[in-house]
Design a protein around this motif. Structure first.
Motif, PDB file in Angstrom:
ATOM      1  N   ILE A 206       0.843  -1.195   0.000  1.00 24.84           N
ATOM      2  CA  ILE A 206       0.000   0.000   0.000  1.00 24.84           C
ATOM      3  C   ILE A 206       0.881   1.250   0.000  1.00 24.84           C
ATOM      4  CG2 ILE A 206      -1.767   1.276   1.272  1.00 24.84           C
ATOM      5  CD1 ILE A 206      -2.706  -1.385   0.027  1.00 24.84           C
ATOM      6  N   ALA A 207       0.477   2.252  -0.769  1.00 23.57           N
ATOM      7  CA  ALA A 207       1.240   3.502  -0.834  1.00 23.57           C
ATOM      8  C   ALA A 207       1.318   4.149   0.543  1.00 23.57           C
ATOM      9  CB  ALA A 207       0.605   4.461  -1.827  1.00 23.57           C
ATOM     10  N   GLU A 208       2.459   4.725   0.829  1.00 27.50           N
ATOM     11  CA  GLU A 208       2.673   5.402   2.109  1.00 27.50           C
ATOM     12  C   GLU A 208       1.975   6.755   2.162  1.00 27.50           C
ATOM     13  OE1 GLU A 208       6.436   6.991   4.836  1.00 27.50           O
ATOM     14  OE2 GLU A 208       6.711   6.539   2.710  1.00 27.50           O
ATOM     15  N   LYS A 209       1.828   7.416   0.980  1.00 25.53           N
ATOM     16  CA  LYS A 209       1.330   8.789   0.991  1.00 25.53           C
ATOM     17  C   LYS A 209       0.733   9.170  -0.359  1.00 25.53           C
ATOM     18  CE  LYS A 209       6.125  10.302   0.249  1.00 25.53           C
ATOM     19  NZ  LYS A 209       7.247  11.079   0.826  1.00 25.53           N
ATOM     20  N   LEU A 210      -0.107  10.228  -0.321  1.00 24.22           N
ATOM     21  CA  LEU A 210      -0.678  10.831  -1.521  1.00 24.22           C
ATOM     22  C   LEU A 210      -0.209  12.274  -1.611  1.00 24.22           C
ATOM     23  CD1 LEU A 210      -4.444   9.718  -1.508  1.00 24.22           C
ATOM     24  CD2 LEU A 210      -2.524   8.640  -2.688  1.00 24.22           C
ATOM     25  N   ASN A 211       0.226  12.676  -2.804  1.00 24.60           N
ATOM     26  CA  ASN A 211       0.659  14.050  -3.003  1.00 24.60           C
ATOM     27  C   ASN A 211      -0.538  14.992  -2.898  1.00 24.60           C
ATOM     28  OD1 ASN A 211       1.315  16.510  -4.931  1.00 24.60           O
ATOM     29  ND2 ASN A 211       3.274  15.610  -4.307  1.00 24.60           N
ATOM     30  N   LEU A 212      -0.394  16.051  -2.121  1.00 24.93           N
ATOM     31  CA  LEU A 212      -1.504  16.970  -1.879  1.00 24.93           C
ATOM     32  C   LEU A 212      -1.922  17.714  -3.139  1.00 24.93           C
ATOM     33  CD1 LEU A 212      -3.400  18.208   0.233  1.00 24.93           C
ATOM     34  CD2 LEU A 212      -1.618  19.867   0.775  1.00 24.93           C
ATOM     35  N   TYR A 213      -0.986  17.932  -4.062  1.00 26.78           N
ATOM     36  CA  TYR A 213      -1.292  18.692  -5.275  1.00 26.78           C
ATOM     37  C   TYR A 213      -1.776  17.814  -6.423  1.00 26.78           C
ATOM     38  CZ  TYR A 213      -0.777  22.009  -9.123  1.00 26.78           C
ATOM     39  OH  TYR A 213      -1.015  22.810 -10.214  1.00 26.78           O
ATOM     40  N   THR A 214      -1.217  16.612  -6.561  1.00 25.47           N
ATOM     41  CA  THR A 214      -1.542  15.756  -7.706  1.00 25.47           C
ATOM     42  C   THR A 214      -2.379  14.531  -7.357  1.00 25.47           C
ATOM     43  OG1 THR A 214       0.454  14.402  -7.455  1.00 25.47           O
ATOM     44  CG2 THR A 214       0.640  16.414  -8.788  1.00 25.47           C
ATOM     45  N   ALA A 215      -2.445  14.175  -6.073  1.00 28.55           N
ATOM     46  CA  ALA A 215      -3.114  12.960  -5.591  1.00 28.55           C
ATOM     47  C   ALA A 215      -2.393  11.685  -6.017  1.00 28.55           C
ATOM     48  CB  ALA A 215      -4.578  12.906  -6.038  1.00 28.55           C
ATOM     49  N   GLU A 216      -1.169  11.802  -6.521  1.00 26.45           N
ATOM     50  CA  GLU A 216      -0.418  10.622  -6.934  1.00 26.45           C
ATOM     51  C   GLU A 216       0.111   9.873  -5.710  1.00 26.45           C
ATOM     52  OE1 GLU A 216       0.087   9.212  -9.994  1.00 26.45           O
ATOM     53  OE2 GLU A 216      -1.484  10.648 -10.537  1.00 26.45           O
ATOM     54  N   PRO A 217      -0.032   8.528  -5.693  1.00 28.17           N
ATOM     55  CA  PRO A 217       0.491   7.732  -4.573  1.00 28.17           C
ATOM     56  C   PRO A 217       1.992   7.515  -4.709  1.00 28.17           C
ATOM     57  CG  PRO A 217      -0.578   6.305  -6.172  1.00 28.17           C
ATOM     58  CD  PRO A 217      -0.783   7.713  -6.666  1.00 28.17           C
ATOM     59  N   GLU A 218       2.667   7.396  -3.568  1.00 28.76           N
ATOM     60  CA  GLU A 218       4.112   7.170  -3.561  1.00 28.76           C
ATOM     61  C   GLU A 218       4.487   6.117  -2.527  1.00 28.76           C
ATOM     62  OE1 GLU A 218       6.546  10.670  -3.378  1.00 28.76           O
ATOM     63  OE2 GLU A 218       5.199  11.851  -4.653  1.00 28.76           O
ATOM     64  N   ASN A 219       5.603   5.412  -2.795  1.00 22.13           N
ATOM     65  CA  ASN A 219       6.201   4.428  -1.885  1.00 22.13           C
ATOM     66  C   ASN A 219       5.208   3.334  -1.503  1.00 22.13           C
ATOM     67  OD1 ASN A 219       8.145   3.197  -0.306  1.00 22.13           O
ATOM     68  ND2 ASN A 219       7.673   4.421   1.503  1.00 22.13           N
ATOM     69  N   LYS A 220       4.898   2.469  -2.450  1.00 24.33           N
ATOM     70  CA  LYS A 220       3.905   1.412  -2.238  1.00 24.33           C
ATOM     71  C   LYS A 220       4.541   0.204  -1.555  1.00 24.33           C
ATOM     72  CE  LYS A 220       1.172   2.877  -6.239  1.00 24.33           C
ATOM     73  NZ  LYS A 220       0.634   2.495  -7.570  1.00 24.33           N
ATOM     74  N   GLU A 221       4.896   0.404  -0.288  1.00 19.20           N
ATOM     75  CA  GLU A 221       5.612  -0.630   0.461  1.00 19.20           C
ATOM     76  C   GLU A 221       5.034  -0.872   1.853  1.00 19.20           C
ATOM     77  OE1 GLU A 221       9.666   0.620   0.585  1.00 19.20           O
ATOM     78  OE2 GLU A 221      10.045   0.161  -1.535  1.00 19.20           O
ATOM     79  N   LYS A 222       3.903  -0.281   2.190  1.00 18.60           N
ATOM     80  CA  LYS A 222       3.388  -0.361   3.552  1.00 18.60           C
ATOM     81  C   LYS A 222       2.296  -1.422   3.672  1.00 18.60           C
ATOM     82  CE  LYS A 222       6.165   2.884   4.721  1.00 18.60           C
ATOM     83  NZ  LYS A 222       7.383   2.563   5.503  1.00 18.60           N
TER      84      LYS A 222
END
Length: 317
Positions: A206-222
């Motif tokens: 699962i992504a660790e975070k969503l970018n506040l400006y783009t809503a893109e997910p990052e770091n899918k390791e959780k």
């Protein structure tokens, strides 16, 4: 909608630090405009009901420029209660800005008729005038007892270039998260053994975070964890729908089945499906004789477009 219960998604507000020479906190301004607002969910073009937040940015940028509250510049973004696409009630903090071009970023939490997870959580970024929203994130919140994470809010996102003074705010939202419901039953649809103390689900990748400006997910390791609850008739154990940041391809699903004597059985398989944004999976887990130490189990995954898949478990000793 018979009952409206609004959840609140509130950002922490940090001490303001201006990056522009003409940025003055609490500066008074005349000639401000408060535009009308309409909001819809873009996926099915239905009106939004729930909470909506609006973050004004300088035109063509991701730089947060603040909002005027009581005619004074502040860090308080727009905050609206929405029912059927329109502003509802009196407890709203509306956008009020000088006439001109702006880049408006929207986040919201829709209202659900069906039950959903009651204790979602996220880590929220600090916000100041001049903040670059592209460097800020909504992040998973870790469980206090281990290294897993808590399910998140149902989040929808949108963006609009708007000319304040000439155009209304039009928030056409798209969902930024995925949904997951797990239902465990026995092979013969009988009563689940009273020897089962609990079942906990772990979903990885699962992504660790969503970018506040783009809503893109990052770091899918959780890994996100949640418990299943026994039904009144004892024929199944399930969860109310949980929301997750999007996953990597074929995320790992694990079931930890704890018996009354303290022993734990672990079942694990990678899903054939991926938990993309706006994907909702209902996972039907059928268990054979696993509780007595033998036999096999399998589960079927059904998503919104009714595609299904079956994964067989090996014998669990």
């Amino acid at each position: 909608m018979k009952k409206i219960v609004f959840g609140v998604l509130a950002l922490s507000v940090a001490t303001v630090s201006c990056v522009k020479d003409d940025c003055v906190l609490n500066e008074e301004k005349e000639g401000l405009v408060t535009p009308r607002l309409e909001s819809r969910l873009a996926d099915n073009e239905s009106p939004l009901s729930g909470i909506l937040e609006a973050y004004p940015c300088n035109a063509g940028t991701s730089i947060f420029c603040g909002n005027y509250v009581n005619d004074k510049l502040s860090t308080f973004y727009g905050f609206y209660h929405i029912q059927d696409g329109s502003i509802y009630g009196d407890n709203n903090r509306e956008i009020s800005l000088p006439v001109g071009q702006y880049n408006m970023v929207y986040w919201g939490t829709p209202q659900y008729e069906e039950p959903i997870h009651t204790t979602p959580a996220i880590r929220e970024p600090g916000l100041s005038i001049g903040s670059d929203l592209s460097n800020l994130y909504f992040e998973l919140r870790q469980n206090s007892s281990d290294t897993t994470y808590i399910p998140v809010f149902d989040l929808v996102y949108g963006r609009q270039n708007v000319n304040i003074g000439e155009e209304d705010l039009q928030a056409n939202m798209r969902r930024a998260v995925a949904g997951l419901k797990v239902i465990v039953k026995t092979a013969n649809n009988g009563v689940i053994s009273s020897n089962v103390e609990s079942i906990k689900v772990h979903i990885g990748g699962i992504a660790e975070k969503l970018n506040l400006y783009t809503a893109e997910p990052e770091n899918k390791e959780k890994t996100v964890a949640f418990d299943l609850v026994r039904s009144v008739d004892n024929t199944e154990m399930s969860n109310a729908m949980i929301m997750l940041f999007p996953s990597t391809n074929n995320p790992l699903l694990q079931l930890f089945i704890t018996l009354k004597d303290g022993t734990v059985h672990r079942l694990a398989r990678n899903l054939s499906s991926t938990l993309d944004a706006n994907t909702r999976l209902t996972l039907n887990v059928v268990i054979g004789n696993i509780f007595s130490g033998g036999g096999t189990g399998n589960f079927t995954i059904e998503n919104w477009n009714e595609a299904t898949e079956t994964i067989e478990f090996p014998v669990v000793d």
